[in-house]
Design a protein around this motif. Structure first.
Motif, PDB file in Angstrom:
ATOM      1  N   THR A 135      38.894  42.643  48.812  1.00  0.00           N
ATOM      2  CA  THR A 135      39.440  43.253  47.378  1.00  0.00           C
ATOM      3  C   THR A 135      39.645  42.182  46.002  1.00  0.00           C
ATOM      4  N   HIS A 136      40.526  41.408  46.951  1.00  0.00           N
ATOM      5  CA  HIS A 136      40.866  40.124  46.348  1.00  0.00           C
ATOM      6  C   HIS A 136      40.913  38.854  47.389  1.00  0.00           C
ATOM      7  N   THR A 137      41.236  37.939  46.436  1.00  0.00           N
ATOM      8  CA  THR A 137      40.943  36.451  46.928  1.00  0.00           C
ATOM      9  C   THR A 137      42.304  36.011  47.664  1.00  0.00           C
ATOM     10  N   SER A 138      43.001  36.838  47.644  1.00  0.00           N
ATOM     11  CA  SER A 138      44.052  36.643  48.509  1.00  0.00           C
ATOM     12  C   SER A 138      43.265  35.657  49.916  1.00  0.00           C
ATOM     13  N   PRO A 139      42.849  36.090  50.415  1.00  0.00           N
ATOM     14  CA  PRO A 139      42.580  35.741  52.281  1.00  0.00           C
ATOM     15  C   PRO A 139      42.446  34.027  51.729  1.00  0.00           C
ATOM     16  N   TYR A 146      35.509  42.696  44.918  1.00  0.00           N
ATOM     17  CA  TYR A 146      34.659  44.362  45.493  1.00  0.00           C
ATOM     18  C   TYR A 146      36.486  45.351  45.592  1.00  0.00           C
ATOM     19  N   ARG A 147      35.811  46.402  44.529  1.00  0.00           N
ATOM     20  CA  ARG A 147      37.077  47.625  44.644  1.00  0.00           C
ATOM     21  C   ARG A 147      35.772  48.595  44.243  1.00  0.00           C
ATOM     22  N   LYS A 148      37.005  49.811  45.424  1.00  0.00           N
ATOM     23  CA  LYS A 148      36.340  51.237  44.605  1.00  0.00           C
ATOM     24  C   LYS A 148      36.706  51.731  43.554  1.00  0.00           C
ATOM     25  N   HIS A 158      36.086  38.820  39.149  1.00  0.00           N
ATOM     26  CA  HIS A 158      36.074  38.069  39.872  1.00  0.00           C
ATOM     27  C   HIS A 158      37.620  37.584  39.180  1.00  0.00           C
ATOM     28  N   GLN A 159      38.123  36.907  40.801  1.00  0.00           N
ATOM     29  CA  GLN A 159      39.250  36.615  40.502  1.00  0.00           C
ATOM     30  C   GLN A 159      39.257  34.640  40.277  1.00  0.00           C
ATOM     31  N   VAL A 160      40.609  34.885  40.127  1.00  0.00           N
ATOM     32  CA  VAL A 160      41.076  33.120  40.986  1.00  0.00           C
ATOM     33  C   VAL A 160      42.195  32.407  41.354  1.00  0.00           C
ATOM     34  N   GLU A 161      42.380  32.666  42.335  1.00  0.00           N
ATOM     35  CA  GLU A 161      44.080  32.269  43.297  1.00  0.00           C
ATOM     36  C   GLU A 161      44.309  31.386  42.892  1.00  0.00           C
ATOM     37  N   GLY A 162      45.509  31.105  43.172  1.00  0.00           N
ATOM     38  CA  GLY A 162      46.424  29.804  43.520  1.00  0.00           C
ATOM     39  C   GLY A 162      47.195  29.703  44.049  1.00  0.00           C
ATOM     40  N   PRO A 192      52.621  42.779  48.394  1.00  0.00           N
ATOM     41  CA  PRO A 192      53.112  42.498  49.896  1.00  0.00           C
ATOM     42  C   PRO A 192      53.496  41.143  49.970  1.00  0.00           C
ATOM     43  N   PHE A 193      52.095  40.351  49.704  1.00  0.00           N
ATOM     44  CA  PHE A 193      52.465  38.993  49.905  1.00  0.00           C
ATOM     45  C   PHE A 193      53.572  37.757  49.823  1.00  0.00           C
ATOM     46  N   THR A 194      54.272  38.536  47.975  1.00  0.00           N
ATOM     47  CA  THR A 194      54.923  37.572  47.594  1.00  0.00           C
ATOM     48  C   THR A 194      56.639  38.575  47.233  1.00  0.00           C
ATOM     49  N   LEU A 217      47.932  38.390  34.280  1.00  0.00           N
ATOM     50  CA  LEU A 217      47.889  38.022  36.241  1.00  0.00           C
ATOM     51  C   LEU A 217      49.194  38.129  36.920  1.00  0.00           C
ATOM     52  N   GLY A 218      48.745  38.448  38.330  1.00  0.00           N
ATOM     53  CA  GLY A 218      50.261  38.549  39.324  1.00  0.00           C
ATOM     54  C   GLY A 218      50.272  37.193  40.382  1.00  0.00           C
ATOM     55  N   ALA A 219      51.281  37.432  40.448  1.00  0.00           N
ATOM     56  CA  ALA A 219      52.059  36.437  41.410  1.00  0.00           C
ATOM     57  C   ALA A 219      53.488  36.382  41.997  1.00  0.00           C
ATOM     58  N   PHE A 251      54.702  29.529  46.076  1.00  0.00           N
ATOM     59  CA  PHE A 251      54.089  30.470  44.880  1.00  0.00           C
ATOM     60  C   PHE A 251      52.696  30.680  45.022  1.00  0.00           C
ATOM     61  N   ALA A 252      52.140  31.638  44.730  1.00  0.00           N
ATOM     62  CA  ALA A 252      50.671  32.238  44.150  1.00  0.00           C
ATOM     63  C   ALA A 252      50.592  32.930  43.556  1.00  0.00           C
ATOM     64  N   PHE A 253      49.112  32.912  43.089  1.00  0.00           N
ATOM     65  CA  PHE A 253      49.329  33.699  41.962  1.00  0.00           C
ATOM     66  C   PHE A 253      47.805  34.178  41.737  1.00  0.00           C
ATOM     67  N   GLY A 254      47.485  35.539  40.901  1.00  0.00           N
ATOM     68  CA  GLY A 254      46.192  35.388  40.811  1.00  0.00           C
ATOM     69  C   GLY A 254      45.625  36.373  39.367  1.00  0.00           C
ATOM     70  N   MET A 255      44.667  35.808  39.250  1.00  0.00           N
ATOM     71  CA  MET A 255      44.530  36.273  38.348  1.00  0.00           C
ATOM     72  C   MET A 255      42.984  37.448  37.878  1.00  0.00           C
TER      73      MET A 255
END
Ligand code: PHE
Length: 343
Positions: free
Chosen positions: A173-177, A199-201, A213-217, A255-257, A287-289, A310-314
């Motif tokens: 559902t995101h690139t965080s894994p 992918y999301r419903k 598409h996302q880019v995780e950092g 939950p992960f930050t 983005l979220g971070a 730190f982490a981020f996703g856009m």
């Protein structure tokens, strides 16, 4: 009959006829009209039997001479025709190097690929490397290891496509894994980005798509704080949208930050004064971070007392839409070539 005057006329006629002939087929037809079994020479020979003995010899010789002369004329023409044919074949082979080449339409990179590369380039320049992970994921990587156990209400935040009834396999559902996979494979410090499909419903509408598409950092080191996060995001936003852009962190929840933020940039359309796009707020969310939650470090066996990150996703589509002024996400998936040609 006066064969001598006839002879001249016959040869004259033949030459005239040959002049307008320019292919071998016509040539052969004409040749048999003169020299063939039912040809003119043959019919002249047939006159022999009506002549008396005295004239026969002279007449016969004369027709033979005519036959020879005609033969020579045909041979000359034949040589010319063959030569002409050869020249034409040569001409076909000849290449005019001054003729402009045929214009083949060049393909264009999809805007998603193009934007992904632009984002990658910026972070590669900042010392990050690119990591990858699978789109079919185990729920442990997608949720549990990211501090989202089964009972956690945040699992409902994202509507998941599950691939098995026990919900252990899913479309990520995101690139965080990829954060988790990267940390399990490497020891800190590290700095990676990870682009990919998620992918999301979601119903397809102007701003949502079930595939995007996302880019995780992810950045892990000692003594990492929110100011590091902000600095990197500011540099990123300014490289992507221009030097005048500023970055705003608003408190949020993932939950992960911890702490978590929604990250805005000052509106690139009105410069922050307020317009329709930023709904008069002067800011646009991109983005979220947040700082990596200690529980995430624990699930990959990193000591949270020692390491911070730190982490981020856009969303790539979201960035591409802002950069290129595209109002509707569905444009990306229509496969209409004029969409990228007109950018
Ligand atoms: N994974 C989050 C999302 O898809 C984005 C995010 C990534 C937030 C990393 C914080 C840190 O919405």
């Amino acid at each position: 009959m006066d064969l001598i005057t006839d002879k001249e006329k016959i040869i004259d006629d033949l030459k005239k006829e040959l002049e307008r002939i320019n292919d071998l087929q016509e040539f052969q037809n004409l040749k048999s009209q003169y020299l063939g079994k039912k040809g003119k020479i043959k019919s002249l020979m047939n006159n022999l039997k009506n002549l008396d003995e005295n004239s026969k010899k002279e007449y016969g010789q004369s027709v033979n001479e005519l036959k020879n002369e005609i033969g020579i004329i045909f041979n000359e023409k034949f040589t010319k025709l063959i030569e002409k044919e050869r020249e034409e074949k040569e001409k076909e082979k000849w290449i005019d190097v001054t003729i402009p080449g045929a214009h083949r339409k060049l393909g264009k990179e999809s805007l998603i690929t193009n934007t992904r590369k632009e984002i990658e380039k910026i972070f590669l320049g900042l010392g990050f490397s690119v990591a990858e992970g699978p789109e079919i994921e185990n729920s442990w990587y997608n949720f549990d290891a990211l501090n989202t156990p089964q009972w956690h209400p945040a699992r409902e935040m994202q509507d998941t496509f599950y691939l098995s009834t026990d919900k252990s396999k899913l479309l990520r559902t995101h690139t965080s894994p990829v954060q988790v996979r990267t940390m399990l494979k490497n020891s800190p410090p590290l700095a990676i980005i990870s682009p990919g499909r998620v992918y999301r419903k979601d119903e397809l509408d102007a701003t949502h798509s079930p595939v995007f598409h996302q880019v995780e950092g992810l950045y892990v080191d000692k003594n990492v704080s929110v100011s590091h996060l902000k600095m990197y995001l500011e540099v990123f936003a300014q490289k992507l949208f221009g030097n005048k852009v500023s970055v705003l962190l608003r408190p949020s929840y993932f939950p992960f930050t911890e702490p978590s933020f929604e990250v805005d940039i000052s509106c690139i359309f009105c410069g922050g004064k307020g317009c329709k796009v930023c709904k008069n707020s002067g800011w646009i969310e991109i983005l979220g971070a947040g700082l990596v939650h200690p529980n995430v470090f624990k699930s990959v066996d990193y000591d949270p007392e020692k390491w911070q990150g730190f982490a981020f996703g856009m969303g790539i589509e979201r960035i591409a839409m802002l950069k290129n002024n595209i109002p509707d996400i569905r444009e990306f998936y229509k496969n209409d070539i004029s969409f990228i040609e007109n950018l």
